[in-house]
Design a protein around this motif. Structure first.
Motif, short mmCIF file in Angstrom:
data_model
loop_
_atom_site.label_atom_id
_atom_site.label_comp_id
_atom_site.label_asym_id
_atom_site.label_seq_id
_atom_site.Cartn_x
_atom_site.Cartn_y
_atom_site.Cartn_z
N ALA A 134 0.82 -1.21 0.00
CA ALA A 134 0.00 0.00 0.00
C ALA A 134 0.85 1.25 0.00
CB ALA A 134 -0.93 -0.02 1.21
N VAL A 135 1.97 1.19 0.72
CA VAL A 135 2.82 2.38 0.84
C VAL A 135 3.33 2.83 -0.52
CG1 VAL A 135 4.90 0.99 1.28
CG2 VAL A 135 4.77 3.32 2.15
N GLN A 136 3.43 1.89 -1.46
CA GLN A 136 3.90 2.26 -2.79
C GLN A 136 2.88 3.08 -3.57
OE1 GLN A 136 4.83 -2.09 -3.97
NE2 GLN A 136 6.37 -0.87 -5.05
N LEU A 137 1.63 3.04 -3.13
CA LEU A 137 0.57 3.59 -3.96
C LEU A 137 0.08 4.94 -3.47
CD1 LEU A 137 -1.39 0.30 -4.56
CD2 LEU A 137 0.43 1.32 -5.89
N ASP A 138 0.87 5.57 -2.64
CA ASP A 138 0.51 6.91 -2.17
C ASP A 138 0.22 7.80 -3.38
OD1 ASP A 138 0.13 8.97 -0.36
OD2 ASP A 138 2.22 9.63 -0.53
N GLY A 139 -0.97 8.40 -3.40
CA GLY A 139 -1.32 9.29 -4.50
C GLY A 139 -1.92 8.58 -5.70
N CYS A 140 -2.03 7.26 -5.63
CA CYS A 140 -2.57 6.52 -6.79
C CYS A 140 -4.08 6.35 -6.65
CB CYS A 140 -1.92 5.15 -6.89
SG CYS A 140 -0.16 5.25 -7.27
N SER A 141 -4.65 5.86 -7.73
CA SER A 141 -6.09 5.68 -7.77
C SER A 141 -6.41 4.22 -8.09
CB SER A 141 -6.65 6.61 -8.84
OG SER A 141 -8.03 6.39 -8.96
N VAL A 142 -7.24 3.64 -7.26
CA VAL A 142 -7.55 2.22 -7.37
C VAL A 142 -9.06 2.06 -7.51
CG1 VAL A 142 -7.54 0.03 -6.10
CG2 VAL A 142 -5.55 1.55 -5.98
N THR A 143 -9.46 1.14 -8.38
CA THR A 143 -10.87 0.79 -8.47
C THR A 143 -11.02 -0.68 -8.10
OG1 THR A 143 -11.16 2.38 -10.26
CG2 THR A 143 -12.90 0.75 -9.97
N THR A 144 -11.94 -0.96 -7.20
CA THR A 144 -12.19 -2.33 -6.79
C THR A 144 -13.56 -2.77 -7.29
OG1 THR A 144 -13.33 -1.77 -4.75
CG2 THR A 144 -10.92 -1.86 -4.65
#
Lengths: 798, 150, 294, 163
Positions: free
Chosen positions: D68-78
């Motif tokens: 999760a720490v890698q995805l700071d500022g990213c956008s995820v759709t589940t």
């Protein structure tokens, strides 16, 4: 006969399922979705050795980590719980969740660590220090039964868990008079269903009420009872919640050892505890490996193709402990001659202990391996006689007019029309064209083969193998039940009493209730009672729910309907015989004015005692508990027994090509003719059949729990345990046929194991047909590229 | 997982000298890949600490080494046992030292090892390639030691 | 299956990454796509104390034609190179190889450089790098150095890269000839699995159909991606007829050093290498010949 | 030894979530345990089964293979973000219901995520393209047939203008 007889409104029509909408939107409710306040997490320390004495366990470094609550060893656990239930009479083969003193397979659980998070629990597990003294182990089941073999459980005195020779009919006479005999060996490799969801369980002990609440990913008969016994609790101190969605099971989600472990921890620590197996724990120590069998087969037959007798020796390597597994040799007794008129059978099941992961129930409960051995025998007879494989099968099939048909081992097949189903399949596949395609491929220098398998799916789950294999076990009751409730608003609720792992039971119950009560199934709710509220159930095993839960739902609905009729008769002043029930309303035949609507009837039942006929209970609900039709008897002295009530049939046709340059097989065409009587919901039946075939393709070509020479499970990850993807499973055609069962409400039979019971045999048949021009054959599953290549090189497998 | 290792290596050192090197804990500590401690326990038995960092796989092992069947300077058998968080290793190998001209010795080895635990369950595909590489590194280090200490 | 604890830094420059690597030595590990590293961390086989995230380094995401090479930044995702027009045109072998790499979801995240430094002997991208004689550019705090792909791979997951080095880019030579053809084939038990054996070839033909240049390599059948320049030498200057190709394939089988595992014996791998070598050479020759006809 | 926490802000299904997480927390565990979005499932935790598939910045990826720490500022759709705003099924989700492209439902969110991404980039896929797109998602129930049927049905419905 049409594909779907009977004049039904909802049964057999294509309708959406009740379950799908919650799953497609990510709103399923699985055990790993449960978060109890203050919940702790378990990780396991497992044995790296196939066999060793545990000399010392040091937990201090693990317990010193912040957030770590407990490290449980086998010494403590085994002193405080009772051994897990064993299906055969082998009291010295005790099985506990954690090893005590000795480990018997690589991956066996040794210590359970409890911490604030799973990650912390794993950190702690790494810090547990265990001194092992490796000891001799035995891995080869054939060597394990020889005198002087290393014993997995020395107190048992032998590695044989169960062995008996059954003789049904004049076997020796049939063999003596037969014009031909042949013998061969066929080996079924160790694989399993390996659901995408691993086993999981969460448990919470309330000291105030003295109640252990359990949520688990479970498919297991008598799970609450076994759990309570092992934990030394009364049955009513355990409440198992059956409203947990189970992410696939197909037999393996048994989890008693997991639950006893977590239940003990939750009670001991006074904290909610959850254990979700990770994939490595699941593969090596989840105890969910399937049958691992060597069949030694002998067939006696005549020149005209008539098959008289079989001798079957089935040696099953069940691993280091016994659970239900030895009984998987018992189910095939109920269909030991397949769909064929074979007059006598000798059957010698041998269940053997080795230092491997323990075996559990897998889809078909041992029937699919047996079908593979039987069908291989039929193909070999055809090859021996130079006879067409289809003709040979047709010649030996039980004919439509011979049902009910009693087989030598004491089971009566309810109904069937094998010739018609096979003919329909052959027509749908355009069999001559399939053969021509094979021949053209061969002419072009490729290897190609057509595979055929015609197999039975015994269904209705009566578990009669229990008394057959264990004379001390006199269980002959295998009921299932349903409660139907019509509430004050007129809405219908069906209550079922077990969990579901994808079989669509909510749809089943709603469809059956809707059919009988003539109410739209979409308006009917179906809920899963918890074990303290539940009526008796034996869970969805042995392809039993369409038959048993369907039958129970029908019985309960009919009771409700009878109550409505009684209310109507009483209030309309008309005899019941002169009343007509339609869409929930009841009117006098020929006099529409004399009528009571559903709402009026419900209102009387719930609110107007003064209008109730004398003796009728107020409210409107009914339960029905149904025993397996044909169930209830103990075996004869020579081991004859009615095993299952209903027999579904499947005819598989496959075209396989093998690339001679790489030995890679590719399935070009797959068709399955299928007869499971009346289908309640065709989409669900087809789906399970497609899935069963895909699973069978896995068992036939890809999947194996392989052990190395030193007893290490070498296929512990999905990189080495190879389940087929959408790129390996071809498009599949299914051709339906319906021969209703005379024993069930709507003529339905079971279909939960459909496809899987014939697919491995069919693919093996196709591969061996492809190899036949080379004079080669493979008699071991899975038929990997390496095994095929070895044959192409003119070598022997292994 | 059982690993088979077999091969031979010519080393620019006399038979007797090579024998000495192969029985010297300090040399072994320097040449066995990942070995950080070797402690003699007597009777040709040693305790060894290994920190392996092969590719992405890392792990610490404590193990023991025993030398048996000694026929100085031509033959011995080395038995190794080690245990760490990701598994255990147990193996033995026979070594034969054969003089080959002046100041050169042919070292033949043939052995097998058993690997257990997580590594065995998940790494079967690459174990033997890695093992061969480790043997190669051992010989390279030994050659270097010989070259550096004429 | 939860990774052991580690410290994490997302760097904003390659220089920063190199400094961290230099500071922490073998205890630090770079993460790009993570498609190979994270499973090993989950099983705790890999347990870096420090994870240095280079996912967002734009300076590692270039794909450009430079001289006679296609230069690919180490952190370029596999799905990007799969669709990059320059790469598709100038490096068709890479494009064919990528069809065999994992699945859509892993190619969306996995990087070209990550696959190279992970050094699985069955991996497709390292094989292409070796066959085309690519050059790997490594960087550390002291600057850049270069190493030939063919000298980079030692053993499964063991390479020439030092703990303090970061792979910066890979220079894939582009064959500037009118009739270049290539082919990539592999045998895996299921699509997307590790190859039991893979093979790829690239050949250039002259106007008369004679082979002027050939490169072939075999994956999965040696402890490292195995380029076989001997085979190129054997084919160059000759017409690639079936007999020559068969001879070359037999020679291939003699040059490799396969191991057995659960799924394939050494002998089966050797056989597959021969068969696949034959297939890719024939297909590459046909591909090249087809270009002359246009 | 209490674990160091790292601040992250990740947009999930259009909503920004700020949290402090240990570096070793995978994206799937972050979604499930931190955000309680339990539609994304854990199957193998080593990147093979595809049950944990989510869409990251527009492309389907395996959420067990990233932290999760890698995805700071990213956008995820589940899977939860693919339904219509009122929570009812999308055209694709509805097609899975119509074709009964599932049984136990466990692999289903990953299957739908993979299929959704396919249809976004290729609205009229062939059967082979559908099988390729879901080739990295294992299902033990369906034999894939009704899943392929569902995606084809959805493609047809979308082409007819279904929304």
């Amino acid at each position: 006969m049409s594909a779907q007889p009977g004049n039904y409104r909802y049964i057999g029509t294509r309708r959406r399922t009740k379950e799908d909408p919650r799953f497609v939107t990510g709103r399923g409710h699985y055990v790993a979705d449960i978060a109890l306040p203050g919940m702790k997490h378990v990780a396991l320390v497992t044995s790296p050795h196939a066999s060793a004495r545990i000399k010392a366990i040091r937990t201090d470094k693990a317990l010193a980590l912040p957030g770590v609550h407990y490290a449980l060893t086998g010494e403590e656990l085994c002193a405080n719980v009772d051994p897990l239930y064993v299906g055969v009479d082998a009291p010295k083969v005790a099985r506990y969740p954690l090893a005590r003193g000795v480990v018997r397979y690589a991956g066996e659980w040794v210590v359970a660590v409890v911490a604030d998070s799973r990650a912390l629990a794993e950190d702690a597990a790494e810090r547990i220090e265990i001194d092992y003294e490796p000891t001799d182990y035995i891995l080869d089941p054939e060597k394990a039964i020889l005198p002087g073999a290393v014993l997995v459980h020395p107190d048992h005195g032998s590695n044989v868990l169960y062995r008996r020779t059954f003789t049904w009919g004049p076997v020796e006479a049939d063999f003596a008079k037969a014009q031909h005999k042949l013998a061969f060996r066929a080996r079924w490799g160790r694989s399993a269903t390996v659901p995408i969801e691993t086993f999981g369980i969460a448990a919470q002990w309330d000291p105030g009420t003295g109640l252990l609440d359990v949520w688990a990913s479970i498919q297991m008969p008598k799970y609450p009872d076994q759990l309570a016994r092992a934990l030394r609790l009364p049955g009513n101190a355990v409440r198992v919640h059956f409203d947990v969605d189970v992410g696939g099971s197909y037999g393996v989600k048994r989890g008693i050892k997991h639950t006893v472990l977590v239940g003990y921890l939750a009670k001991k620590l006074g904290m909610p505890v959850r254990f979700i197996e990770d994939r490595l724990e699941n593969m090596r120590g989840g105890d969910m490996h399937g049958p691992d069998r060597i069949f030694d087969m002998q067939v006696a037959f005549d020149t005209d193709g008539t098959i008289h007798s079989l001798k079957i020796r089935a040696l099953d390597d069940v691993g280091a402990y016994a659970g239900r597994s030895p009984l998987q040799l018992g189910k095939p007794v109920g269909a030991i001659v397949g769909p064929y008129r074979i007059t006598s059978v000798e059957y010698e099941p041998i269940s053997v202990l080795t230092n491997k992961t323990a075996q559990e129930a897998v889809r078909g409960f041992g029937q699919s391996p047996t079908n593979y051995a039987l069908e291989t025998a039929i193909d070999r007879v055809a090859r021996h006689l130079g006879m067409d494989r289809v003709e040979l099968r047709r010649k030996n099939f039980i004919t439509r007019d011979q049902f009910p048909y009693l087989i030598p081992s004491g089971s009566t097949y309810d109904s069937g029309d094998y010739h018609t189903v096979l003919d329909k399949a052959l027509r749908a596949a355009d069999f001559p064209a399939l053969v021509a395609e094979r021949d053209a491929a061969r002419k072009a220098g490729r290897l190609a083969g057509v595979g055929i398998a015609t197999c039975l799916e015994p269904s209705g789950g009566n578990s009669a193998f229990e008394p057959l294999f264990n004379p001390k076990n006199e269980t002959t009751t295998w009921m299932d039940s349903c409660l139907v409730r019509v509430d004050i608003s007129g809405a219908v609720t069906g209550v079922m009493n077990t969990s579901t792992s994808g079989q669509g039971h909510e749809t089943l119950v709603a469809t059956v209730l809707g059919e009988i009560l003539e109410r739209d199934p979409d308006t009917i709710r179906v809920v899963h009672a918890d074990s303290l509220n539940a009526l008796p159930s034996n869970s969805p095993v042995g392809s039993r729910m369409a038959i048993m839960l369907g039958g129970a739902a029908a019985g309960a609905a009919k009771k409700v309907k009878a109550a409505l009729m009684a209310i109507a008769a009483h209030n309309l002043g008309v005899a019941q015989e002169s009343l007509e029930y339609r869409d929930g309303s009841i009117s006098a035949k020929g006099d529409a004015k004399k009528s009571l609507s559903w709402d009026q009837l419900v209102e009387i039942a719930h609110r107007k005692f003064h209008k109730l006929p004398p003796g009728l209970e107020p409210g409107l609900q009914a339960k029905f508990v149904w025993e397996v039709p044909t169930g209830g008897g103990l075996p004869t002295a020579d081991g004859r027994i009615q095993m299952y009530p209903c027999y579904s049939f499947e005819a598989h046709l496959v075209l396989v090509e093998i690339d001679p340059a790489t030995a890679q097989p590719k399935i070009r065409r797959y068709l399955c003719g299928h007869d499971c009587g009346t289908m309640i919901n065709p989409d669900i039946v087809h789906g399970m059949t497609y899935g069963g075939i895909a699973h069978g393709i896995g068992a036939a070509l890809y999947e194996k729990f392989a052990f190395s020479d030193n007893g290490q499970l070498a296929s512990q990850t999905f990189m080495d345990y190879l389940m087929p993807s959408a790129l390996e499973v071809p498009g599949i055609d299914i051709v339906d046929h319906c021969t209703p069962s005379p024993l069930t409400e709507f003529g339905q039979k079971g279909s939960g194991e459909a496809g899987y019971l014939g697919a491995p045999a069919a693919i093996a048949s196709a591969i061996n047909d492809a190899l036949a021009p080379l004079g080669a054959s493979i008699d071991e599953l899975p038929m990997t590229p390496l095994a095929i290549w070895t044959q192409l090189q003119g070598g022997k497998t292994q | 997982m059982a690993l088979e290792l077999k091969g031979e290596q010519a080393l620019k050192v006399g038979q007797q000298a090579l024998w000495k090197l192969l029985n010297d804990p300090d040399v072994l500590a320097k040449t066995i890949p990942g070995c950080n401690t070797v402690r003699a326990l007597g009777d040709d038995r040693y305790e060894m600490g290994l920190k392996l960092q092969v590719a992405n796989v890392s792990g610490e092992y404590m193990g023991s080494v025993a030398i048996t069947e000694k026929q100085e300077p031509a033959h011995y058998v080395l038995a190794v046992e080690g245990q760490g968080s990701i598994g255990f290793m147990k193996g033995s190998a026979a070594f034969d030292l054969e003089p080959k001209g002046d100041n050169e010795t042919l070292l033949r080895y043939a052995g097998s090892a058993e690997v257990g635990g997580v590594v065995a369950g998940v790494g079967q595909r690459v174990l033997s390639g890695v093992a061969k590489y480790m043997v190669g590194r051992f010989f390279k280090a030994l050659e270097k030691h010989i070259a550096d200490n004429p | 299956m939860k990774a052991a604890p580690f410290e994490y830094t997302r760097v904003s420059t390659l220089a920063e990454a190199c400094e961290l690597l230099s500071e922490h030595g073998g205890d630090a590990k770079l993460i790009a796509g993570g498609q190979s590293l994270v499973p090993m961390m989950a099983m705790r086989l890999a347990r870096p104390a420090w994870l240095v995230d280079i996912n967002r380094l734009e300076e590692l995401k270039h794909v450009e034609l430079r001289g006679d090479a296609l230069v690919v930044g180490a952190a370029v995702r596999q799905c990007v190179i799969e669709r990059n027009a320059d790469a598709v045109r100038s490096l068709p072998l890479m494009n064919r190889a990528l069809k065999w790499v994992g699945h859509v979801q892993t190619r969306n995240r996995g990087t070209v450089g990550g696959s190279v430094v992970h050094a699985d002997p069955s991996a497709e991208i390292p094989l292409v790098a070796c066959v085309l004689d690519a050059t790997l550019v490594l960087q550390d705090t002291s600057g850049r150095s270069e190493v030939a792909a063919r000298e980079f791979f030692f053993a499964p997951m063991v390479t020439a890269i030092a703990p303090e080095q970061c792979l910066a880019e890979i220079r894939f030579p582009v064959w500037d000839a009118p009739r270049v053809g290539c082919s990539f084939e592999e045998v895996s038990i299921r699509h997307g699995d590790f190859a039991l054996v893979s093979a790829c070839a690239q050949v250039a033909l002259d106007a008369d159909g004679k082979c002027v240049r050939a490169a072939l390599g075999i994956g999965g059948a040696s402890p490292f991606p195995h380029a076989l320049p001997e085979i190129g030498a054997m084919l160059e200057g000759k017409v690639l007829d079936d007999m020559l190709i068969e001879d070359a394939a037999v020679a291939v089988a003699g040059l490799i050093d396969p191991d057995g595992d659960l799924h394939a014996t050494a002998e089966y791998r050797r056989f597959l290498a021969r068969m696949l070598a034959m297939r890719v050479l024939k297909a590459a020759a046909e591909d090249a010949a087809g270009k002359g006809a246009k | 030894m209490s674990e160091k926490l790292y601040p992250v802000s990740i947009t999930v299904n259009g909503k920004a979530h700020a949290a402090e997480v240990p570096s070793r927390l995978t994206l799937v565990d972050f979604l499930r345990d931190t955000l309680r979005l339990t539609g994304t499932h854990v199957g193998c935790e080593h990147g093979i089964c595809g049950a944990c598939s989510v869409i990251l910045d527009g492309a389907p990826v395996r959420s067990c293979l990233m932290f999760a720490v890698q995805l700071d500022g990213c956008s995820v759709t589940t899977i939860e973000g693919l339904a219509r705003p009122d929570g009812t099924p999308s055209v694709l989700q509805d097609a899975f219901c119509e074709a009964h492209g599932l049984q136990c439902g466990y692999c289903t969110p990953g299957m739908i995520v993979a299929s959704h991404a396919l249809l976004e980039s290729n609205p009229q896929p062939s059967e082979a393209e559908i099988r390729d797109a879901i080739g990295g998602n294992l299902c033990r129930c369906t034999g894939y047939q009704q899943i392929v049927d569902a995606v084809q049905l959805a493609a047809g419905n979308l082409a007819k203008g279904a929304k």
